[in-house]
Design a protein around this motif. Structure first.
Motif, PDB file in Angstrom:
ATOM      1  N   ARG A   1       0.647   7.908   4.574  1.00 54.75           N
ATOM      2  CA  ARG A   1      -0.659   7.615   5.179  1.00 54.75           C
ATOM      3  C   ARG A   1      -0.527   7.151   6.627  1.00 54.75           C
ATOM      4  O   ARG A   1       0.545   6.659   7.040  1.00 54.75           O
TER       5      ARG A   1
ATOM      6  N   GLN B   1       2.740   1.801  -3.327  1.00 53.53           N
ATOM      7  CA  GLN B   1       1.950   2.194  -4.491  1.00 53.53           C
ATOM      8  C   GLN B   1       1.393   3.613  -4.410  1.00 53.53           C
ATOM      9  O   GLN B   1       1.044   4.199  -5.431  1.00 53.53           O
ATOM     10  N   SER B   2       1.314   4.146  -3.215  1.00 54.63           N
ATOM     11  CA  SER B   2       0.669   5.455  -3.089  1.00 54.63           C
ATOM     12  C   SER B   2       1.715   6.573  -3.056  1.00 54.63           C
ATOM     13  O   SER B   2       2.775   6.431  -2.433  1.00 54.63           O
ATOM     14  N   ASN B   3       1.394   7.677  -3.726  1.00 49.15           N
ATOM     15  CA  ASN B   3       2.363   8.777  -3.699  1.00 49.15           C
ATOM     16  C   ASN B   3       2.149   9.702  -2.506  1.00 49.15           C
ATOM     17  O   ASN B   3       2.757  10.748  -2.412  1.00 49.15           O
ATOM     18  N   ARG B   4       1.270   9.318  -1.599  1.00 47.61           N
ATOM     19  CA  ARG B   4       1.079  10.118  -0.395  1.00 47.61           C
ATOM     20  C   ARG B   4       1.330   9.272   0.849  1.00 47.61           C
ATOM     21  O   ARG B   4       1.025   8.073   0.875  1.00 47.61           O
TER      22      ARG B   4
ATOM     23  N   GLN C   1       0.834  -1.199   0.000  1.00 46.56           N
ATOM     24  CA  GLN C   1       0.000   0.000   0.000  1.00 46.56           C
ATOM     25  C   GLN C   1       0.870   1.251   0.000  1.00 46.56           C
ATOM     26  O   GLN C   1       0.641   2.179  -0.773  1.00 46.56           O
TER      27      GLN C   1
ATOM     28  N   GLN D   1       5.264  13.804   5.012  1.00 46.66           N
ATOM     29  CA  GLN D   1       5.320  13.884   3.559  1.00 46.66           C
ATOM     30  C   GLN D   1       6.428  14.837   3.093  1.00 46.66           C
ATOM     31  O   GLN D   1       7.133  14.567   2.137  1.00 46.66           O
TER      32      GLN D   1
END
Ligand code: ADP
Length: 476
Positions: free
Chosen positions: A159, A154-157, A151, A214
């Motif tokens: 979490r 794959q995510s550019n943010r 997860q 981030q």
């Protein structure tokens, strides 16, 4: 400016300065993780970085910073507070003596360095949490699609890790409380996943934490690009230096080993050819002439190899510079050139206008250089004239070796001085040689203070211009 904004800007600056100081990947990991656990920075309880390996598609534990028990964590915070207090006192003392702001700023930065030193020491000792975490190897293809690492990758943010996700396969021993995760991406692709938890802390992880986290990931990715580049360059340079050393010692060993038996072959075949051992038939004489010719050629190539090795090793050859008569050098090498020239319809013509001054050079090096240039000029000319012009210029002498041979294509002109470079690389090429004559020329010129330039027109011929400083008359 609100206090929050102030803090954010400070944090950004810290991230920038801190990450920018890493030049090695391992240092980078420590600094990145320590920013997360530093109570004056992010203040997480612990930080974990898993590096992604593209080939094996696995996630490997690289660094885990933070304490392994609540008591250890408390102790760490107390030590740090104490260290900070002492440093601040010193800063104040210095500040009162010298108001130079830059000196003080570097001391502020030092405070973070002292944390890193503390952490790095712990990391290097490889104790506890960090040592155990380095053994984590998780095969990406065996992890479920919903796995935290997938997860995050794959995510550019960044979490927040939900409570029900916290205990994930392979990381159960490490992730037990609220955490934040995100990926590190560079130009090469996914570098890894960074996770921070708040296991021992009581501050709830909220959106503000997420924004800061981030920031850190973004900044870290940029720095990582540079770190990877520096690492690549360092590794390549090291590899090239190793290969270069190997090549030099290989050249020197091989040419020494070849030289000894070759000397016997050349000597004995000469003895036989001169009929000192007994009379020869015409056929025997002809065969011996060929043996001698080939052995002589081989000997000259071995000498070139040895010469390269010796010049590179430095100090093995006597290359001292003194006044040298260039015309004498030219005449001295004529018998050696004759062997090749005799079989061809090529003339060698010296062009001398006025008097030729002595040059500052090394005579045996200049002879080797002229030999190689003339040998090439004759070799690459089927029919025609090779001129050797001695041109006196103010303070310099130019020796121009010009032929009417096959010439050199413009693309190859810069490479002909490289090791083993030949314009015609085919095995069945019509001209012999190893492609090291001009390498020897360049090395000898560099070692004895001369220069070389080349111009050429394919199909029309080549001009090699040597330039040497001249001996100034009357100077001591
Ligand atoms: P070698 O002559 O043993 O091949 P060199 O280092 O002396 O090695 O020269 C490298 C290459 O440069 C040659 O193979 C040839 O392709 C080119 N070259 C050098 N001198 C000349 C010349 N006078 N005319 C044409 N080509 C040349």
């Amino acid at each position: 400016m609100t206090q929050d904004l102030d803090r954010d800007i400070n944090l950004l600056e810290q991230i920038h300065v801190a990450l920018g100081s890493a030049s090695k990947l391992e240092d980078f990991y420590v600094i990145l993780a320590s920013m997360l656990v530093d109570p004056n920075s992010f203040g997480f309880s612990r930080a974990f970085l898993l590096r992604y390996d593209e080939r094996s598609r696995s996630y490997n534990g690289r660094i885990a910073l933070g304490a392994s028990s609540a008591a250890e964590h408390e102790q760490f915070l107390r030590d740090l507070a104490e260290e900070t207090r002492i440093l601040q006192q010193q800063i104040l003392a210095i500040q009162s003596e010298s108001p130079e702001p830059r000196a003080i700023q570097s001391l502020y930065n030092l405070r973070f360095h002292s944390l890193w030193i503390h952490l790095v020491q712990g990391v290097e000792e490889g104790t506890g949490l960090n040592a155990a975490f380095k053994n984590v190897h998780l095969r990406g293809d065996l992890l479920g699609e919903q796995h935290l690492l997938h997860q995050a990758a794959q995510s550019n943010r960044a979490r927040l890790v939900k409570p029900e996700e916290v205990s994930v396969e392979g990381l159960e021993d490490y992730l037990v409380g609220p955490a934040i995760c995100g990926r590190l991406v560079t130009k090469r692709g996914l570098h890894g996943v960074l996770i921070a938890d708040n296991f021992f802390g009581d501050t709830p992880l909220d959106d503000e934490f997420l924004v800061h986290f981030q920031w850190l990931l973004n900044q870290a990715s940029v720095t990582l690009d540079n770190v990877e580049l520096v690492e690549d360059l360092t590794a390549t340079t090291q590899r090239l230096q190793d290969v270069d050393r190997l090549k030099s010692s290989f050249l020197s060993i091989v040419s020494h080993e070849l030289r000894t038996p070759l000397t016997s072959i050349v000597g004995f075949s000469q003895l036989l050819a001169e009929e000192r051992v007994g009379p020869l038939t015409d056929t025997q004489r002809d065969l011996l002439r060929r043996v001698s010719g080939h052995a002589g050629h081989l000997q000259s190539m071995v000498n070139d190899l040895l010469e390269i090795a010796e010049v590179e090793a430095g100090g093995m050859l006597d290359l001292s510079v003194e006044p040298v008569d260039p015309l004498a050098c030219f005449w001295n090498i004529q018998p050696k050139i004759e062997a090749r020239r005799g079989a061809k319809n090529v003339r060698i013509v010296p062009l001398v206008t006025g008097s030729t001054p002595n040059v500052l050079a090394n005579s045996s090096a200049l002879e080797r250089i002229l030999y190689h240039l003339l040998d090439n000029a004759v070799k690459f000319t089927e029919e025609g004239t090779v001129t050797v012009e001695f041109r006196s210029e103010p303070g310099e002498l130019q020796i121009v070796v010009a032929d009417e041979g096959i010439g050199i294509p413009p693309d190859n002109l810069r490479k002909i001085f490289d090791y083993f470079y030949q314009v015609d690389f085919r095995l069945e090429r019509s001209y012999g040689g190893m492609g090291i004559g001009l390498t020897v020329v360049k090395l000898l010129l560099d070692a004895t203070g001369g220069r070389i330039a080349v111009e050429s027109q394919p199909g029309q011929g080549s001009r090699f211009t040597l330039t040497y400083p001249v001996e100034i008359a009357g100077r001591d």
